[in-house]
Design a protein around this motif. Structure first.
Motif, mmCIF file in Angstrom:
data_model
loop_
_atom_site.group_PDB
_atom_site.id
_atom_site.type_symbol
_atom_site.label_atom_id
_atom_site.label_comp_id
_atom_site.label_asym_id
_atom_site.label_seq_id
_atom_site.Cartn_x
_atom_site.Cartn_y
_atom_site.Cartn_z
ATOM 1 N N TRP A 140 -11.733 8.967 -1.750
ATOM 2 C CA TRP A 140 -10.995 9.285 -0.527
ATOM 3 C C TRP A 140 -11.051 10.783 -0.236
ATOM 4 C CZ3 TRP A 140 -10.277 5.712 2.762
ATOM 5 C CH2 TRP A 140 -9.935 4.419 2.386
ATOM 6 N N VAL A 141 -11.000 11.588 -1.278
ATOM 7 C CA VAL A 141 -11.073 13.042 -1.090
ATOM 8 C C VAL A 141 -12.427 13.428 -0.487
ATOM 9 C CG1 VAL A 141 -11.179 15.268 -2.279
ATOM 10 C CG2 VAL A 141 -9.399 13.627 -2.880
ATOM 11 N N VAL A 142 -13.500 12.838 -1.029
ATOM 12 C CA VAL A 142 -14.846 13.121 -0.503
ATOM 13 C C VAL A 142 -14.942 12.717 0.963
ATOM 14 C CG1 VAL A 142 -17.281 12.487 -0.655
ATOM 15 C CG2 VAL A 142 -15.995 12.992 -2.733
ATOM 16 N N ALA A 143 -14.397 11.544 1.293
ATOM 17 C CA ALA A 143 -14.436 11.072 2.677
ATOM 18 C C ALA A 143 -13.656 12.008 3.596
ATOM 19 C CB ALA A 143 -13.862 9.659 2.761
ATOM 20 N N LEU A 144 -12.491 12.477 3.130
ATOM 21 C CA LEU A 144 -11.669 13.378 3.935
ATOM 22 C C LEU A 144 -12.378 14.709 4.162
ATOM 23 C CD1 LEU A 144 -8.914 13.984 5.288
ATOM 24 C CD2 LEU A 144 -8.145 14.868 3.059
ATOM 25 N N VAL A 145 -12.910 15.284 3.094
ATOM 26 C CA VAL A 145 -13.591 16.584 3.208
ATOM 27 C C VAL A 145 -14.823 16.461 4.098
ATOM 28 C CG1 VAL A 145 -14.857 18.349 1.922
ATOM 29 C CG2 VAL A 145 -12.732 17.423 0.995
ATOM 30 N N ALA A 146 -15.583 15.371 3.947
ATOM 31 C CA ALA A 146 -16.784 15.188 4.757
ATOM 32 C C ALA A 146 -16.440 15.073 6.237
ATOM 33 C CB ALA A 146 -17.548 13.953 4.292
ATOM 34 N N LEU A 195 -10.418 7.151 9.601
ATOM 35 C CA LEU A 195 -9.814 7.506 8.318
ATOM 36 C C LEU A 195 -8.297 7.626 8.433
ATOM 37 C CD1 LEU A 195 -12.375 10.152 7.006
ATOM 38 C CD2 LEU A 195 -12.062 7.811 6.213
ATOM 39 N N ALA A 196 -7.828 8.105 9.577
ATOM 40 C CA ALA A 196 -6.380 8.197 9.777
ATOM 41 C C ALA A 196 -5.745 6.811 9.803
ATOM 42 C CB ALA A 196 -6.079 8.952 11.076
ATOM 43 N N LEU A 197 -6.419 5.856 10.459
ATOM 44 C CA LEU A 197 -5.898 4.484 10.496
ATOM 45 C C LEU A 197 -5.911 3.847 9.111
ATOM 46 C CD1 LEU A 197 -7.538 3.213 13.808
ATOM 47 C CD2 LEU A 197 -5.141 3.843 13.417
ATOM 48 N N CYS A 198 -6.817 4.312 8.234
ATOM 49 C CA CYS A 198 -6.837 3.853 6.840
ATOM 50 C C CYS A 198 -5.788 4.556 5.989
ATOM 51 C CB CYS A 198 -8.218 4.078 6.231
ATOM 52 S SG CYS A 198 -9.534 3.081 6.946
ATOM 53 N N LYS A 199 -5.011 5.433 6.631
ATOM 54 C CA LYS A 199 -3.953 6.201 5.958
ATOM 55 C C LYS A 199 -4.514 7.017 4.794
ATOM 56 C CE LYS A 199 -0.268 2.988 7.260
ATOM 57 N NZ LYS A 199 0.864 2.150 6.787
ATOM 58 N N ILE A 200 -5.584 7.721 5.074
ATOM 59 C CA ILE A 200 -6.245 8.484 4.017
ATOM 60 C C ILE A 200 -5.376 9.624 3.509
ATOM 61 C CG2 ILE A 200 -7.432 10.062 5.617
ATOM 62 C CD1 ILE A 200 -9.825 9.971 3.695
ATOM 63 N N GLU A 201 -4.519 10.166 4.379
ATOM 64 C CA GLU A 201 -3.639 11.261 3.940
ATOM 65 C C GLU A 201 -2.701 10.795 2.830
ATOM 66 O OE1 GLU A 201 -2.534 13.722 7.820
ATOM 67 O OE2 GLU A 201 -2.847 11.601 8.211
ATOM 68 N N GLU A 202 -2.120 9.599 3.015
ATOM 69 C CA GLU A 202 -1.241 9.065 1.973
ATOM 70 C C GLU A 202 -2.008 8.714 0.712
ATOM 71 O OE1 GLU A 202 -1.242 8.200 5.095
ATOM 72 O OE2 GLU A 202 0.784 7.790 5.867
ATOM 73 N N LYS A 203 -3.235 8.188 0.870
ATOM 74 C CA LYS A 203 -4.025 7.781 -0.289
ATOM 75 C C LYS A 203 -4.402 8.993 -1.146
ATOM 76 C CE LYS A 203 -6.028 3.767 2.065
ATOM 77 N NZ LYS A 203 -5.297 2.739 1.314
ATOM 78 N N VAL A 204 -4.719 10.104 -0.502
ATOM 79 C CA VAL A 204 -5.045 11.313 -1.253
ATOM 80 C C VAL A 204 -3.789 11.914 -1.857
ATOM 81 C CG1 VAL A 204 -5.913 13.670 -1.076
ATOM 82 C CG2 VAL A 204 -7.108 11.823 0.102
ATOM 83 N N ALA A 205 -2.698 11.957 -1.084
ATOM 84 C CA ALA A 205 -1.471 12.600 -1.554
ATOM 85 C C ALA A 205 -0.773 11.801 -2.635
ATOM 86 C CB ALA A 205 -0.515 12.818 -0.376
ATOM 87 N N SER A 206 -0.844 10.469 -2.571
ATOM 88 C CA SER A 206 -0.072 9.643 -3.494
ATOM 89 C C SER A 206 -0.529 9.783 -4.933
ATOM 90 C CB SER A 206 -0.150 8.168 -3.073
ATOM 91 O OG SER A 206 -1.486 7.726 -3.138
ATOM 92 N N HIS A 207 -1.790 10.142 -5.145
ATOM 93 C CA HIS A 207 -2.307 10.319 -6.503
ATOM 94 C C HIS A 207 -2.651 11.763 -6.795
ATOM 95 C CE1 HIS A 207 -2.442 6.005 -6.990
ATOM 96 N NE2 HIS A 207 -3.158 5.901 -5.890
ATOM 97 N N ASN A 208 -2.120 12.639 -5.994
ATOM 98 C CA ASN A 208 -2.449 14.056 -6.156
ATOM 99 C C ASN A 208 -1.695 14.622 -7.348
ATOM 100 O OD1 ASN A 208 -3.304 16.637 -5.843
ATOM 101 N ND2 ASN A 208 -2.491 16.927 -3.781
#
Length: 494
Positions: A27-33, A247-260
């Motif tokens: 998810w981090v790679v997808a967000l950064v890309a 990616l926003a609809l996939c809630k990528i922010e929560e997915k990255v933050a929840s395991h940060n």
């Protein structure tokens, strides 16, 4: 032993499933890309107007000096967009901006597609202002996403990647435009005459450009080939916006933050009454920084052409590409160096590099073509990492991930708004004098950075705001899990 293969030790002694770690990395790679692709479109937007300026002037039946008013409109829009993001973040503390950033990027793409079809100057200025508004909002928002997810320290390489993406877009824009300019028969030396000659670039209405083509039948029913460069960039920008929205609809922010397992930004914002003394030199620092960058990349073509250097148009064009190449390399390597060097160290090295090299340019540059090539590359290389390093350094001083994210844009926007016309006035009098203006910006950059450091140290002595990192880490020393429970409760926050 088997459990150790399936788990990894997190911060403060927590165990995290390896599968979850790998998923989070994906998810981090997808967000950064996706954010990097978005920033490439920002660089394309800002850079494409340079090589196509003559086309835009002709399209609106304006002189180049008149059509340049769109830059002022763009600057106003950029500042307004940055302020809007800060206001929204302040109003909604749990605001997750990625979806709105995607929508803004989509509007940005539509603006790019419509730009070549604006036949009135007022329409061009208006649509460029809308593009600037979206740019300011997106620029502030993407940096805020990284600051909120990883905090002031861990976000350093991510912030460098944001600005690296921009430099790639700025480098690609002239490459995209060149074949269409050639196809539109733009190789008629338009805009290569100097102030004391018949200066089409700075003063002459572009309708005079076609006076020598009076015998050629006008083509009015076909799209000007230059328009396709805007359309290509617009379509790419819309693609990047769809990726961000998905990616926003996939809630990528929560997915990255929840395991940060690293520290996220959790400091409360300080009141403005405690920060205004620091923000004033900060704004002037970015004013000088952006001014020196924009003045050099905007005028080095004309300076090398019209000064005693007497470059050809082809050499001057290549010189501009050398600047952007150094700029891109600087921001690319900044992703790595920011992991090992503190932001203040990067800023100091950049200040030394830019100031010393521009000083050499002012003393001997007009007499040495080789020195001009070297200075152009090193200046682009040195100044590339200063903006993002400044964001990281300021974020150590106070929480900049929300309301105050727009502060960086104030100085930069005012610099672009005011110093480019000032450079034009100096250029008309003596082309090489623009270099002295850039040197002045570099010197004042050093002065304002010193002033910011003095105010920061004064704040620490007074016990205001940020305390040194070591003091914060001391409370977590030893085998105790003290503090982990607090971090654990924040994993799902963003």
């Amino acid at each position: 032993m088997d459990e150790k293969k399936e788990t990894v030790e997190g911060s403060y002694g927590s165990s995290i499933d390896m599968a979850e770690v790998k998923k989070r990395k994906g998810w981090v790679v997808a967000l950064v890309a996706s954010i990097t692709l978005a920033r490439i479109s920002n660089g394309l937007f800002l850079s494409i107007t340079g090589p196509t300026l003559l086309f835009l002037a002709e399209n609106t039946d304006s002189s180049v000096s008149q059509v340049s008013s769109m830059f002022s409109g763009r600057s106003v829009g950029m500042l307004t967009g940055a302020i809007c993001f800060g206001a929204v973040s302040n109003r909604f503390p749990d605001y997750k901006p990625l979806f709105t950033l995607g929508i803004g990027l989509g509007i940005h793409g539509i603006v790019m597609i419509l730009t070549p079809f604006m036949t009135s100057l007022a329409g061009l200025v208006t649509i460029t202002m809308v593009g600037g508004l979206m740019f300011g909002y997106i620029n502030s928002g993407l940096q805020a996403v990284y600051l909120k997810l990883w905090g002031p320290e861990k976000s350093r390489p991510y912030l460098q990647s944001v600005h690296f993406g921009f430099s790639i877009g700025a480098l690609l824009a002239p490459i995209i435009a060149t074949p269409f300019l050639v196809k539109a028969d733009a190789s008629q030396e338009a805009g290569t005459s100097c102030p004391n000659e018949e200066d089409i670039l700075f003063t002459t209405p572009l309708t005079l450009l076609n006076a020598t083509e009076a015998t050629s039948p006008p083509v009015t029913e076909q799209i000007n080939p230059v328009s396709w460069s805007f359309i290509i960039i617009g379509v790419y920008t819309i693609f990047a916006s769809l990726l961000l929205c998905g990616l926003a609809l996939c809630k990528i922010e929560e997915k990255v933050a929840s395991h940060n397992i690293e520290r996220k930004e959790s400091r409360p914002e300080e009141p403005i009454k405690d920060l205004w003394m620091f923000f004033i030199p900060l704004c002037f620092f970015y004013f000088c920084l952006v001014s020196s960058e924009m003045l050099y990349q905007s005028y080095i073509f004309s300076v090398s052409l019209c000064s005693e250097l007497e470059f050809s148009a082809e050499q001057a064009s290549l010189l501009t590409s050398v600047f952007w190449t150094g700029f891109a390399i600087g921001r690319g390597t900044g992703i790595i160096t920011s992991k090992y060097l503190k932001p203040a160290t990067i800023i100091i090295l950049d200040l030394i590099g830019t100031t010393s090299i521009i000083t050499l340019m002012c003393i001997w540059g007009e007499q040495s073509a080789i020195l001009t090539w070297i200075v152009t590359f090193i200046h682009g290389l040195s100044i590339a990492t200063m903006y993002s390093a400044g964001v990281s350094w300021t974020s150590e001083v106070t929480n900049m991930a929300g309301t105050y994210i727009f502060v960086f844009s104030i100085g930069g926007t005012v610099g672009g708004f005011s110093m480019l016309p000032a450079g034009g006035v100096l250029f008309d009098k003596e082309p090489f004098s623009v270099m002295y203006l850039i040197l002045g910006c570099c010197v004042f950059n050093i002065i304002f950075f010193i002033l910011m450091n003095v105010i920061w140290k004064w704040r620490i002595r007074r016990g205001i705001g940020y305390q040194p990192e070591q003091n914060q880490q001391d409370q977590f020393k030893g085998n105790s899990n003290a503090g982990f429970e607090i971090e654990e409760s924040k994993y799902t926050e963003f």
